[in-house]
Design a protein around this motif. Structure first.
Motif: not given
Lengths: 404, 404
Positions: A305, A332-335, A319-321, A338, A323-328
């Motif tokens: 990223s 499949n995981f439960n946010p 950490w927001g970035r 984390v 977290l966003a990278a993990l998200g896209y």
């Protein structure tokens, strides 16, 4: 910070291996640009090559000759990658190997040829071929650092590392020489790594152990996500130590494995530290994923990223970035399960931020040259770790300030 | 270069839609930061949301209420993304929707709420809730540009576009308002797009046509490969024009489809042009792949390569980096059939370079603000095109020069 810069005057010797380097005009100002490793006896050999569809002719040739799994010599030139050069480029590789075979008195198909540098230009054989004789004449056990310098392109320092191991009164060496600093230069660069041991090794064991070490080192670094057409990692074993390992149960195998991992790890991290304008070496750990493949995918998505990498450069515990990278990442995981740590400092727990105080601590941590970012998913046992660098102005300068 | 900057004084009106914007203190200096769209009659509605696993509470809420497929109003705040805020953040969304429902006299579940701005901070309801009444009081048919300005974060210009279409003596409108410039700001930003039409549309037809338009516009741009937690594209159709489209065979459907594509395309390219420090808008076309999926994968790999993007910034026709990116995309193709064009200038034919003369021509082409890179694989009929920006110093400055 662990130092990845090699000590300038450190001379690494490996029983049974000779080195040389010369200048044949591929680099400017008479710099060393053509180099040789000779194993005094035929060495068992295995290699991992780039998986790029546009593999360069030297890689195609290397894949072919290594089916026989032994080598006598390695020749490397810097300044010209012999990539995007088609059939003519492949013929050039064969000519270099043939000349080396003739000069050294070994079969040409036991000579590996590597190239690194600009792509899309034919190898200047008129400069290279006459220099093969020079390389032979100057072979010496003490010239490993010359070899390391000759294969550099935009590397800021040569990359060498050695581990000496004692087993039951005898000793053996694992020595590695590499170059690479991300994909650099007008027409890109390459990762090359040559690992030598004076052990004798059972070939299937050697292949398996090397593959594992490569996966956890050279294949677990990400400077910019780009992959060269010429990447090569080679392991040679010539038995000069008189020690032989035939199985994972052999005395000394665990030590050999450990030494091989250390050498590969050191060289890989040295490349990251030398990454284009890098100011940080960051370990990305993903734990608790459902599978290792998912952990790997998540770790690479974070490491690639641009937003995460610029935040490392800016020493911003964003950490927001992450977290966003993990998200896209497409996993499949439960946010809501984390956790994210910078070093040992928790920043996110159960998907929610822990506040300014923790961020200030993390900001101080990030002033260091090396630190880790750990993601804990709490959803399984899949884990993966890799190393990456930050993204700063220097990367842009190196890669953009060039005009044909 | 086609201009993606909207004319400052252009007032877009859409029959049956009212707009307003106010300042409630989320942005500094009293800037507009909270805005409303009211459809004078219930509008059919469909939306495409982020696929990020860390979808923000407003997105979760939007997904839920849009199962009923109609809306009366949209409220958007800038300055706070209400992301990474958990259950409390979700409750905040409901409170904003409830207050709007109360003030407007519509069911709260017909009010979409969007947020963009910093993540990890709870929405300041004390600032937002009292302002809902102000938004209602200032609703006007002519305030669309105020709405467009209020939803901006680091956008350099508001993004609006309208197409007016005549069908058999009557006319209808397709009007879009968007914000977004890659993922920006200390704690990132978002793409938001609201498309309104005064047509009445058959709902399944509306969903299908919008999805197609989104896939070829908002889903075919790549600024930095990162994807926000809040991305939302919405289409509303309120029937105020008196025209109704029930099937692809209806008179005017083809014109509606074309207008919708034009509006989405314009807004998407306006985001690219406004990308973080972007100096170029580049169309990446991949043709002749075995499948569309492969073409898409190849196009995105090229568009996401930092090395390719820095070469665009440096105006360097570095086909070698394009070729290398194609090679590591994980797609199986024959490299010896690949042609690469910059604009109409061929640089690579059959996997081999065409030389300096062509590169000089391409360098001149790249001085323009917008150009295309075309890859022809000659291996099938799969094609995909997308738009990306370059990567320069300004991107690093915006994304790194921040410290908590």
């Amino acid at each position: 910070m662990y130092s990845f810069r090699s000590k300038k005057n450190k001379v690494l010797t490996v029983p049974g291996y000779l080195f040389s380097a010369t200048s044949c005009g591929l680099k400017a100002k008479g710099k060393l640009d053509f180099a040789m490793i000779l194993s005094e006896r035929p060495a068992k050999a295995t290699a991992c090559f780039t998986t790029n569809r546009f593999a360069a002719p030297p890689v195609e040739y290397g894949k072919k000759i290594l089916k026989k799994s032994y080598l006598n010599a390695v020749l490397v030139n810097a300044g010209n990658a012999n990539a995007g050069t088609g059939k003519l480029g492949y013929d050039s590789v064969i000519q270099v190997a043939k000349r080396a075979g003739l000069v050294l008195g070994v079969p040409p198909e036991t000579v590996l040829v590597s190239s690194t540098g600009k792509i899309g230009r034919q190898l200047p054989l008129k400069k290279l071929l006459p220099s093969v004789e020079n390389l032979k004449d100057s072979l010496s056990a003490k010239s490993s650092l010359n070899f390391a310098q000759a294969i550099c392109t935009t590397d800021r320092w040569p990359k060498v590392h050695q581990v000496k191991v004692k087993v039951g009164g005898k000793s053996f060496h694992v020595t590695g020489i590499a170059k690479g600093a991300g994909m650099i230069e007008p027409h890109m660069a390459t990762m090359l790594a040559y690992i030598m041991t004076d052990l004798d090794l059972n070939l299937p064991l050697m292949k398996k152990t090397f593959k594992e070490a490569v996966n956890q080192s050279f294949n677990a670094i990400s400077v910019d996500g780009d992959q060269s057409t010429n990447d090569t990692a080679l392991l040679m074993a010539n038995g000069s130590s008189g020690l032989s390992l035939s199985s994972t149960q052999s005395p000394g195998f665990a030590k050999f494995r450990e030494a091989l991992h250390e050498v590969c790890h050191h060289l890989a991290l040295s490349m990251i530290a030398d990454g284009e304008g890098a100011t940080k070496v960051v370990e990305i750990q993903v734990q608790g994923a459902k599978t290792e493949a998912q952990a790997r995918k998540l770790a690479y998505t974070v490491a690639r990223s641009q937003l995460v990498k610029t935040s490392f450069f800016g020493q911003d515990p964003n950490w927001g970035r992450v977290l966003a990278a993990l998200g896209y990442a497409g996993v499949n995981f439960n946010p809501q399960k984390v956790d994210i740590y910078y070093g040992k400092i928790p920043l996110v727990q159960g998907g929610l931020p822990l506040g300014d105080k923790h961020e200030k601590q993390a900001h101080r941590l990030m002033k260091q040259g090396t630190f880790s970012v750990k993601v804990e998913l709490h959803q399984g046992k899949g884990a993966f770790r890799l190393w990456t660098s930050d993204l700063g102005y220097e990367y842009i300068r190196i890669n953009a300030e060039y005009s044909t």
